[in-house]
Design a protein around this motif. Sequence first.
Motif, PDB file in Angstrom:
ATOM      1  N   LEU A  82       0.835  -1.204   0.000  1.00 56.77           N
ATOM      2  CA  LEU A  82       0.000   0.000   0.000  1.00 56.77           C
ATOM      3  C   LEU A  82       0.870   1.254   0.000  1.00 56.77           C
ATOM      4  CD1 LEU A  82      -2.845   1.197   0.162  1.00 56.77           C
ATOM      5  CD2 LEU A  82      -2.670   1.087   2.653  1.00 56.77           C
ATOM      6  N   GLY A  83       1.927   1.240   0.804  1.00 56.59           N
ATOM      7  CA  GLY A  83       2.816   2.390   0.832  1.00 56.59           C
ATOM      8  C   GLY A  83       3.500   2.619  -0.497  1.00 56.59           C
ATOM      9  N   ALA A  84       3.915   1.525  -1.165  1.00 59.78           N
ATOM     10  CA  ALA A  84       4.575   1.660  -2.461  1.00 59.78           C
ATOM     11  C   ALA A  84       3.636   2.242  -3.506  1.00 59.78           C
ATOM     12  CB  ALA A  84       5.099   0.306  -2.929  1.00 59.78           C
ATOM     13  N   VAL A  85       2.353   1.913  -3.408  1.00 58.74           N
ATOM     14  CA  VAL A  85       1.375   2.400  -4.379  1.00 58.74           C
ATOM     15  C   VAL A  85       0.973   3.844  -4.088  1.00 58.74           C
ATOM     16  CG1 VAL A  85      -0.963   2.097  -5.255  1.00 58.74           C
ATOM     17  CG2 VAL A  85       0.487   0.108  -4.883  1.00 58.74           C
ATOM     18  N   VAL A  86       0.779   4.168  -2.805  1.00 61.71           N
ATOM     19  CA  VAL A  86       0.237   5.475  -2.440  1.00 61.71           C
ATOM     20  C   VAL A  86       1.310   6.537  -2.311  1.00 61.71           C
ATOM     21  CG1 VAL A  86      -1.008   6.750  -0.660  1.00 61.71           C
ATOM     22  CG2 VAL A  86      -1.746   4.441  -1.293  1.00 61.71           C
ATOM     23  N   PHE A  87       2.441   6.191  -1.713  1.00 61.60           N
ATOM     24  CA  PHE A  87       3.414   7.211  -1.339  1.00 61.60           C
ATOM     25  C   PHE A  87       4.594   7.339  -2.291  1.00 61.60           C
ATOM     26  CE2 PHE A  87       1.411   5.941   2.706  1.00 61.60           C
ATOM     27  CZ  PHE A  87       0.868   7.171   3.048  1.00 61.60           C
ATOM     28  N   THR A  88       4.657   6.569  -3.356  1.00 65.90           N
ATOM     29  CA  THR A  88       5.684   6.784  -4.366  1.00 65.90           C
ATOM     30  C   THR A  88       5.035   7.387  -5.589  1.00 65.90           C
ATOM     31  OG1 THR A  88       5.414   4.565  -5.292  1.00 65.90           O
ATOM     32  CG2 THR A  88       7.066   4.846  -3.559  1.00 65.90           C
ATOM     33  N   VAL A  89       5.724   8.338  -6.208  1.00 60.16           N
ATOM     34  CA  VAL A  89       5.167   9.053  -7.343  1.00 60.16           C
ATOM     35  C   VAL A  89       5.042   8.092  -8.523  1.00 60.16           C
ATOM     36  CG1 VAL A  89       5.482  10.975  -8.923  1.00 60.16           C
ATOM     37  CG2 VAL A  89       6.236  11.164  -6.538  1.00 60.16           C
ATOM     38  N   THR A  90       3.789   7.865  -8.934  1.00 59.88           N
ATOM     39  CA  THR A  90       3.473   6.939 -10.031  1.00 59.88           C
ATOM     40  C   THR A  90       4.225   5.612  -9.894  1.00 59.88           C
ATOM     41  OG1 THR A  90       5.230   7.758 -11.496  1.00 59.88           O
ATOM     42  CG2 THR A  90       3.104   8.859 -11.610  1.00 59.88           C
ATOM     43  N   ARG A  91       4.401   5.174  -8.629  1.00 58.77           N
ATOM     44  CA  ARG A  91       5.064   3.911  -8.330  1.00 58.77           C
ATOM     45  C   ARG A  91       6.490   3.863  -8.885  1.00 58.77           C
ATOM     46  NH1 ARG A  91      -0.075   2.868  -9.638  1.00 58.77           N
ATOM     47  NH2 ARG A  91       0.403   2.380 -11.784  1.00 58.77           N
ATOM     48  N   ALA A  92       7.141   5.056  -8.952  1.00 59.89           N
ATOM     49  CA  ALA A  92       8.473   5.138  -9.557  1.00 59.89           C
ATOM     50  C   ALA A  92       9.534   4.429  -8.734  1.00 59.89           C
ATOM     51  CB  ALA A  92       8.860   6.607  -9.749  1.00 59.89           C
ATOM     52  N   ARG A  93       9.279   4.203  -7.446  1.00 59.55           N
ATOM     53  CA  ARG A  93      10.255   3.515  -6.598  1.00 59.55           C
ATOM     54  C   ARG A  93       9.678   2.247  -6.007  1.00 59.55           C
ATOM     55  NH1 ARG A  93      12.910   6.051  -9.191  1.00 59.55           N
ATOM     56  NH2 ARG A  93      14.367   7.722  -8.724  1.00 59.55           N
ATOM     57  N   ALA A  94       8.647   1.718  -6.629  1.00 60.41           N
ATOM     58  CA  ALA A  94       7.968   0.553  -6.075  1.00 60.41           C
ATOM     59  C   ALA A  94       8.876  -0.666  -6.038  1.00 60.41           C
ATOM     60  CB  ALA A  94       6.696   0.255  -6.874  1.00 60.41           C
ATOM     61  N   ALA A 146      18.752  -4.462  -7.500  1.00 62.99           N
ATOM     62  CA  ALA A 146      18.043  -4.768  -8.748  1.00 62.99           C
ATOM     63  C   ALA A 146      16.795  -3.905  -8.889  1.00 62.99           C
ATOM     64  CB  ALA A 146      17.672  -6.248  -8.791  1.00 62.99           C
ATOM     65  N   GLY A 147      16.058  -3.710  -7.789  1.00 62.29           N
ATOM     66  CA  GLY A 147      14.870  -2.862  -7.832  1.00 62.29           C
ATOM     67  C   GLY A 147      15.208  -1.434  -8.188  1.00 62.29           C
ATOM     68  N   ALA A 148      16.302  -0.911  -7.631  1.00 58.04           N
ATOM     69  CA  ALA A 148      16.718   0.455  -7.950  1.00 58.04           C
ATOM     70  C   ALA A 148      17.077   0.588  -9.423  1.00 58.04           C
ATOM     71  CB  ALA A 148      17.904   0.857  -7.073  1.00 58.04           C
ATOM     72  N   MET A 149      17.745  -0.444  -9.976  1.00 57.52           N
ATOM     73  CA  MET A 149      18.088  -0.407 -11.398  1.00 57.52           C
ATOM     74  C   MET A 149      16.832  -0.435 -12.267  1.00 57.52           C
ATOM     75  SD  MET A 149      21.394  -0.232 -11.756  1.00 57.52           S
ATOM     76  CE  MET A 149      21.675  -0.846 -13.419  1.00 57.52           C
ATOM     77  N   ILE A 150      15.842  -1.234 -11.861  1.00 58.55           N
ATOM     78  CA  ILE A 150      14.590  -1.297 -12.625  1.00 58.55           C
ATOM     79  C   ILE A 150      13.860   0.033 -12.562  1.00 58.55           C
ATOM     80  CG2 ILE A 150      12.300  -2.354 -12.695  1.00 58.55           C
ATOM     81  CD1 ILE A 150      13.621  -4.951 -11.760  1.00 58.55           C
ATOM     82  N   ASP A 151      13.808   0.642 -11.368  1.00 66.42           N
ATOM     83  CA  ASP A 151      13.084   1.904 -11.204  1.00 66.42           C
ATOM     84  C   ASP A 151      13.749   3.058 -11.940  1.00 66.42           C
ATOM     85  OD1 ASP A 151      11.026   0.896  -9.681  1.00 66.42           O
ATOM     86  OD2 ASP A 151      12.075   1.186  -7.789  1.00 66.42           O
ATOM     87  N   ARG A 152      15.063   2.971 -12.112  1.00 70.29           N
ATOM     88  CA  ARG A 152      15.779   4.058 -12.782  1.00 70.29           C
ATOM     89  C   ARG A 152      15.504   4.098 -14.267  1.00 70.29           C
ATOM     90  NH1 ARG A 152      21.969   3.593 -11.494  1.00 70.29           N
ATOM     91  NH2 ARG A 152      21.995   5.130 -13.188  1.00 70.29           N
ATOM     92  N   ARG A 153      15.032   2.985 -14.816  1.00 62.26           N
ATOM     93  CA  ARG A 153      14.843   2.918 -16.256  1.00 62.26           C
ATOM     94  C   ARG A 153      13.457   3.387 -16.632  1.00 62.26           C
ATOM     95  NH1 ARG A 153      16.506  -2.494 -18.938  1.00 62.26           N
ATOM     96  NH2 ARG A 153      16.250  -1.141 -20.722  1.00 62.26           N
TER      97      ARG A 153
END
Length: 330
Positions: A82-94, A146-153
């Motif tokens: 829920l936090g990843a969906v609500v509190f990250t901008v367009t799930r950019a850091r999910a 790995a998640g950070a690399m995915i989110d950066r793209r």
Amino acid sequence: MSGAGKVKGKGEGKARALGLAGWVVGVVAVLAALPLSASGRLPDRMATHWGGGVGDSGAPDGSMSFGQALSFPLAIWSVLVLGAVVFTVTRARAATVLLPGGVFLAGAQASVVRANLDHEDWRQADPLDGRVLAAVLAVAVLAAFAGAMIDRRGPVVAVSPAADGPVMDIPAGERLVWLARTSNPWLLLTAAVLGAVAAVAAVAGAGGLLAPAWQLVAPLGIASLAVLACSSVRARVTGQGLEVGFGPLGWPVRRWAATDIESARAEHRMPSQVGGWGYRLSGLGTTVMLRAGECLVVRSRGKDFAVSVDDAARGAALLNSLAGATRSTS
């Protein structure tokens, strides 16, 4: 950089969202399946807290009912999602949040189940295995990376002028860039299934439900990574030459300097011509075959390398112009 911009990446963004959704559901399944599959071998109340750290010095000093031990990590996971969906901008850091969070919770649940396994009273539970916890933390750190690399793209922006022939004019003082990306959903699905089975086997082994787990985890994990690396590709042409990145993270990468490229062309190829899907070696040279149709083919040092990407004619034209300009000034 000049020319008309063209944004590509909606399909990849959708694939990323579907992948994260599958990860969320998969973690829920693992967190619930571990205690449920071992319920007949667990005490009515399960040790869930150990004093004095881990290893031989850690003795259980807190417990929960079976239902509480089952639902508590699921509740934590629900909050993270829920936090990843609500509190990250367009799930950019999910992915940065959900990948390591899921690994840590699954590892913790496996450790708790393993410690309580085959004991009649929670006070008799084994100490937590420090090696398992260290492995869980290490994998969680890798998952965070790995998640950070995915989110950066983000979406790919391809910028290049139209070209009718194999060579394009490059205005003096201007830099042109061509980008293309292709993925094969069936290869992605195959990699996900193999990885999911390997992950379940690893967690089950950590929980003491499967032994020896490594004999199943190792080959499946290697196969999953190999298929994943061949499931998507990104090609980029710059003033330095051609760069082809493999897999969702764009790694590993193969590079060709502009001075090493003899020629480039667009060519129609079929999987039957090169021996199937993925990274193929055949009489036509090396081909990264993700879908039938247009391929960018470059010749370097007498050998051909082809990659199935859209808009290959433009990429070939730009490469030919860059290679020619580099050779004329050398």
